[in-house]
Design a protein around this motif. Structure first.
Motif, PDB file in Angstrom:
ATOM      1  N   ALA A   1       0.833  -1.203   0.000  1.00 46.12           N
ATOM      2  CA  ALA A   1       0.000   0.000   0.000  1.00 46.12           C
ATOM      3  C   ALA A   1       0.868   1.253   0.000  1.00 46.12           C
ATOM      4  CB  ALA A   1      -0.923  -0.011   1.205  1.00 46.12           C
ATOM      5  N   ALA A   2       0.490   2.220  -0.816  1.00 44.45           N
ATOM      6  CA  ALA A   2       1.311   3.421  -0.969  1.00 44.45           C
ATOM      7  C   ALA A   2       0.556   4.675  -0.558  1.00 44.45           C
ATOM      8  CB  ALA A   2       1.770   3.529  -2.418  1.00 44.45           C
ATOM      9  N   VAL A   3      -0.381   4.537   0.378  1.00 44.04           N
ATOM     10  CA  VAL A   3      -1.125   5.726   0.798  1.00 44.04           C
ATOM     11  C   VAL A   3      -0.294   6.520   1.802  1.00 44.04           C
ATOM     12  CG1 VAL A   3      -3.361   4.613   0.434  1.00 44.04           C
ATOM     13  CG2 VAL A   3      -2.296   4.495   2.686  1.00 44.04           C
ATOM     14  N   ASP A   4      -0.589   7.829   1.903  1.00 43.88           N
ATOM     15  CA  ASP A   4       0.092   8.655   2.897  1.00 43.88           C
ATOM     16  C   ASP A   4      -0.641   8.483   4.220  1.00 43.88           C
ATOM     17  OD1 ASP A   4       0.902  10.777   4.604  1.00 43.88           O
ATOM     18  OD2 ASP A   4       1.604  11.901   2.856  1.00 43.88           O
ATOM     19  N   GLU A   5       0.064   7.918   5.165  1.00 35.51           N
ATOM     20  CA  GLU A   5      -0.534   7.553   6.452  1.00 35.51           C
ATOM     21  C   GLU A   5      -1.102   8.745   7.207  1.00 35.51           C
ATOM     22  OE1 GLU A   5       0.803   4.355   8.571  1.00 35.51           O
ATOM     23  OE2 GLU A   5       0.203   3.685   6.583  1.00 35.51           O
ATOM     24  N   ASN A   6      -0.480   9.901   7.003  1.00 38.16           N
ATOM     25  CA  ASN A   6      -0.883  11.062   7.802  1.00 38.16           C
ATOM     26  C   ASN A   6      -2.035  11.848   7.189  1.00 38.16           C
ATOM     27  OD1 ASN A   6       1.019  10.781   9.963  1.00 38.16           O
ATOM     28  ND2 ASN A   6       2.590  11.306   8.447  1.00 38.16           N
ATOM     29  N   LEU A   7      -2.372  11.531   5.960  1.00 39.37           N
ATOM     30  CA  LEU A   7      -3.503  12.203   5.322  1.00 39.37           C
ATOM     31  C   LEU A   7      -4.770  11.389   5.523  1.00 39.37           C
ATOM     32  CD1 LEU A   7      -1.985  13.366   1.890  1.00 39.37           C
ATOM     33  CD2 LEU A   7      -2.103  14.618   4.052  1.00 39.37           C
TER      34      LEU A   7
ATOM     35  N   ARG B   1     -10.792  10.415   8.452  1.00 42.30           N
ATOM     36  CA  ARG B   1      -9.788   9.888   9.393  1.00 42.30           C
ATOM     37  C   ARG B   1      -8.447   9.694   8.714  1.00 42.30           C
ATOM     38  NH1 ARG B   1     -12.686   4.726  11.454  1.00 42.30           N
ATOM     39  NH2 ARG B   1     -10.564   3.934  11.250  1.00 42.30           N
ATOM     40  N   ALA B   2      -7.349   9.889   9.471  1.00 36.39           N
ATOM     41  CA  ALA B   2      -6.007   9.650   8.908  1.00 36.39           C
ATOM     42  C   ALA B   2      -5.889   8.179   8.511  1.00 36.39           C
ATOM     43  CB  ALA B   2      -4.944  10.005   9.934  1.00 36.39           C
ATOM     44  N   ALA B   3      -5.216   7.924   7.398  1.00 42.17           N
ATOM     45  CA  ALA B   3      -5.093   6.550   6.890  1.00 42.17           C
ATOM     46  C   ALA B   3      -4.377   5.651   7.893  1.00 42.17           C
ATOM     47  CB  ALA B   3      -4.367   6.553   5.557  1.00 42.17           C
ATOM     48  N   LYS B   4      -3.565   6.235   8.778  1.00 39.51           N
ATOM     49  CA  LYS B   4      -2.856   5.395   9.751  1.00 39.51           C
ATOM     50  C   LYS B   4      -3.812   4.748  10.753  1.00 39.51           C
ATOM     51  CE  LYS B   4      -1.412   9.408  12.413  1.00 39.51           C
ATOM     52  NZ  LYS B   4      -0.299  10.335  12.496  1.00 39.51           N
ATOM     53  N   THR B   5      -5.037   5.256  10.809  1.00 34.48           N
ATOM     54  CA  THR B   5      -6.019   4.639  11.719  1.00 34.48           C
ATOM     55  C   THR B   5      -6.847   3.569  10.996  1.00 34.48           C
ATOM     56  OG1 THR B   5      -7.852   6.165  11.241  1.00 34.48           O
ATOM     57  CG2 THR B   5      -6.241   6.870  12.912  1.00 34.48           C
ATOM     58  N   TYR B   6      -6.573   3.349   9.720  1.00 34.41           N
ATOM     59  CA  TYR B   6      -7.331   2.367   8.940  1.00 34.41           C
ATOM     60  C   TYR B   6      -6.820   0.949   9.218  1.00 34.41           C
ATOM     61  CZ  TYR B   6      -9.350   5.920   5.737  1.00 34.41           C
ATOM     62  OH  TYR B   6     -10.044   6.971   5.184  1.00 34.41           O
ATOM     63  N   SER B   7      -7.694  -0.023   9.048  1.00 32.97           N
ATOM     64  CA  SER B   7      -7.269  -1.425   9.100  1.00 32.97           C
ATOM     65  C   SER B   7      -6.504  -1.741   7.810  1.00 32.97           C
ATOM     66  CB  SER B   7      -8.489  -2.342   9.209  1.00 32.97           C
ATOM     67  OG  SER B   7      -9.185  -2.364   7.975  1.00 32.97           O
ATOM     68  N   GLY B   8      -5.842  -2.905   7.786  1.00 30.66           N
ATOM     69  CA  GLY B   8      -5.074  -3.284   6.593  1.00 30.66           C
ATOM     70  C   GLY B   8      -5.934  -3.317   5.340  1.00 30.66           C
ATOM     71  N   GLY B   9      -7.132  -3.903   5.456  1.00 29.25           N
ATOM     72  CA  GLY B   9      -8.029  -4.000   4.300  1.00 29.25           C
ATOM     73  C   GLY B   9      -8.524  -2.629   3.862  1.00 29.25           C
ATOM     74  N   MET B  10      -8.766  -1.736   4.836  1.00 28.82           N
ATOM     75  CA  MET B  10      -9.217  -0.376   4.490  1.00 28.82           C
ATOM     76  C   MET B  10      -8.119   0.370   3.730  1.00 28.82           C
ATOM     77  SD  MET B  10     -11.053   0.571   8.074  1.00 28.82           S
ATOM     78  CE  MET B  10     -11.578   2.249   7.749  1.00 28.82           C
ATOM     79  N   ARG B  11      -6.878   0.203   4.172  1.00 22.57           N
ATOM     80  CA  ARG B  11      -5.755   0.853   3.475  1.00 22.57           C
ATOM     81  C   ARG B  11      -5.639   0.346   2.044  1.00 22.57           C
ATOM     82  NH1 ARG B  11      -0.821   1.624   7.746  1.00 22.57           N
ATOM     83  NH2 ARG B  11      -2.303   1.680   9.447  1.00 22.57           N
ATOM     84  N   ARG B  12      -5.819  -0.964   1.920  1.00 18.94           N
ATOM     85  CA  ARG B  12      -5.718  -1.579   0.594  1.00 18.94           C
ATOM     86  C   ARG B  12      -6.828  -1.029  -0.312  1.00 18.94           C
ATOM     87  NH1 ARG B  12      -1.765  -3.114  -2.263  1.00 18.94           N
ATOM     88  NH2 ARG B  12      -2.135  -4.916  -3.538  1.00 18.94           N
ATOM     89  N   ARG B  13      -8.022  -0.852   0.257  1.00 18.83           N
ATOM     90  CA  ARG B  13      -9.131  -0.304  -0.534  1.00 18.83           C
ATOM     91  C   ARG B  13      -8.850   1.140  -0.944  1.00 18.83           C
ATOM     92  NH1 ARG B  13     -12.778  -2.756   3.570  1.00 18.83           N
ATOM     93  NH2 ARG B  13     -13.851  -0.789   3.778  1.00 18.83           N
ATOM     94  N   LEU B  14      -8.258   1.894  -0.023  1.00 19.04           N
ATOM     95  CA  LEU B  14      -7.912   3.285  -0.355  1.00 19.04           C
ATOM     96  C   LEU B  14      -6.852   3.313  -1.464  1.00 19.04           C
ATOM     97  CD1 LEU B  14      -8.287   6.284   0.315  1.00 19.04           C
ATOM     98  CD2 LEU B  14      -6.511   6.044   2.069  1.00 19.04           C
TER      99      LEU B  14
END
Ligand SMILES: Nc1ncnc2c1ncn2[C@@H]1O[C@H](COP(=O)(O)OP(=O)(O)OP(=O)(O)O)[C@@H](O)[C@H]1O
Ligand SMILES: [Mg+2]
Length: 201
Positions: A86-92, A131-144
């Motif tokens: 996953a390549a999302v920005d955790e803080n955004l 919510r910041a992406a760092k608060t997402y679950s693994g699957g939520m990050r993958r979806r983002l």
């Protein structure tokens, strides 16, 4: 016929490692191509070549009829890529991540915002949009991450291990809504299917 994705004799070496030893493939528009193979088989290497992130050492590859080396810029404007990690920005936040990409792709602010909202809804992330992406679950990050690769409405989508940490429905929903004309996917869960059929994973 112009194939969505096409390669002949594709070779890639990393020092003494021959990651690709003459790969031939062709995928028509409106189809999903699955690249299957064990760890280290060269799936990610092939996808990185198709997405113009790596240059092949031999053979050729075309995406939508454009050579991935000589016409890399055109190819980049046509493809989306969700990498293996996953390549999302955790803080955004979810919205900010998608807005950032939309703006980098040159969408006007209003359009980028609308596209972000639409994709967050499609991937069932509306409730977590602020919510910041760092608060997402693994699957939520993958979806983002998947949503991010669709912001620019790519004609062709590359997904590297798309089902890692992800339930299949969000992926198949995304592919069925008509965004990409074709997709190349790697991993052990996906195989080729027609746009009118159901994915086997
Ligand atoms: N940047 C690199 N430098 C050196 N060797 C590399 C590099 N990238 C890939 N390789 C090697 O090339 C081969 C193919 O790697 P690749 O990542 O394409 O495999 P894969 O099929 O995607 O594997 P996995 O299922 O584990 O993701 C492996 O032997 C790997 O170690
Ligand atoms: Mg890989």
């Amino acid at each position: 016929m112009t194939y969505a994705i096409e390669a002949e004799g594709l070779v890639k070496r990393f020092r003494e490692t021959e990651a690709l030893a003459g790969v031939d493939l062709a995928a028509r528009k409106g189809t999903v191509l699955g690249l299957l193979g064990p760890n280290g088989a060269g799936k990610t290497t092939a996808v990185r070549i198709f997405a113009t992130l790596l240059r092949p050492d031999g053979g050729w590859a075309r995406v939508a009829g454009h050579d991935v080396v000589r016409e890399a810029g055109v190819v980049r404007s046509l493809v989306g890529l969700t990498g293996q990690y996953a390549a999302v920005d955790e803080n955004l936040t979810g919205t900010e991540n998608l807005l950032l990409i939309g703006r980098l792709l040159g969408l006007p602010r209003r359009e980028a915002k609308a596209r972000a909202g639409e994709l967050l809804e499609r991937f069932q992330l509306t409730h977590a949009a602020g919510r910041a992406a760092k608060t997402y679950s693994g699957g939520m990050r993958r979806r983002l991450d998947l949503a991010a690769s669709l912001v620019g409405r790519p004609s062709i989508l590359f997904l590297d291990e798309p089902t890692t940490g992800l339930d299949p429905p969000p992926l198949s929903n995304a592919l069925e809504r008509g965004d990409p004309h074709a997709a190349a996917s790697c991993g052990t869960c996906c195989a080729a299917w027609s746009r009118t059929g159901r994915p086997p994973c």
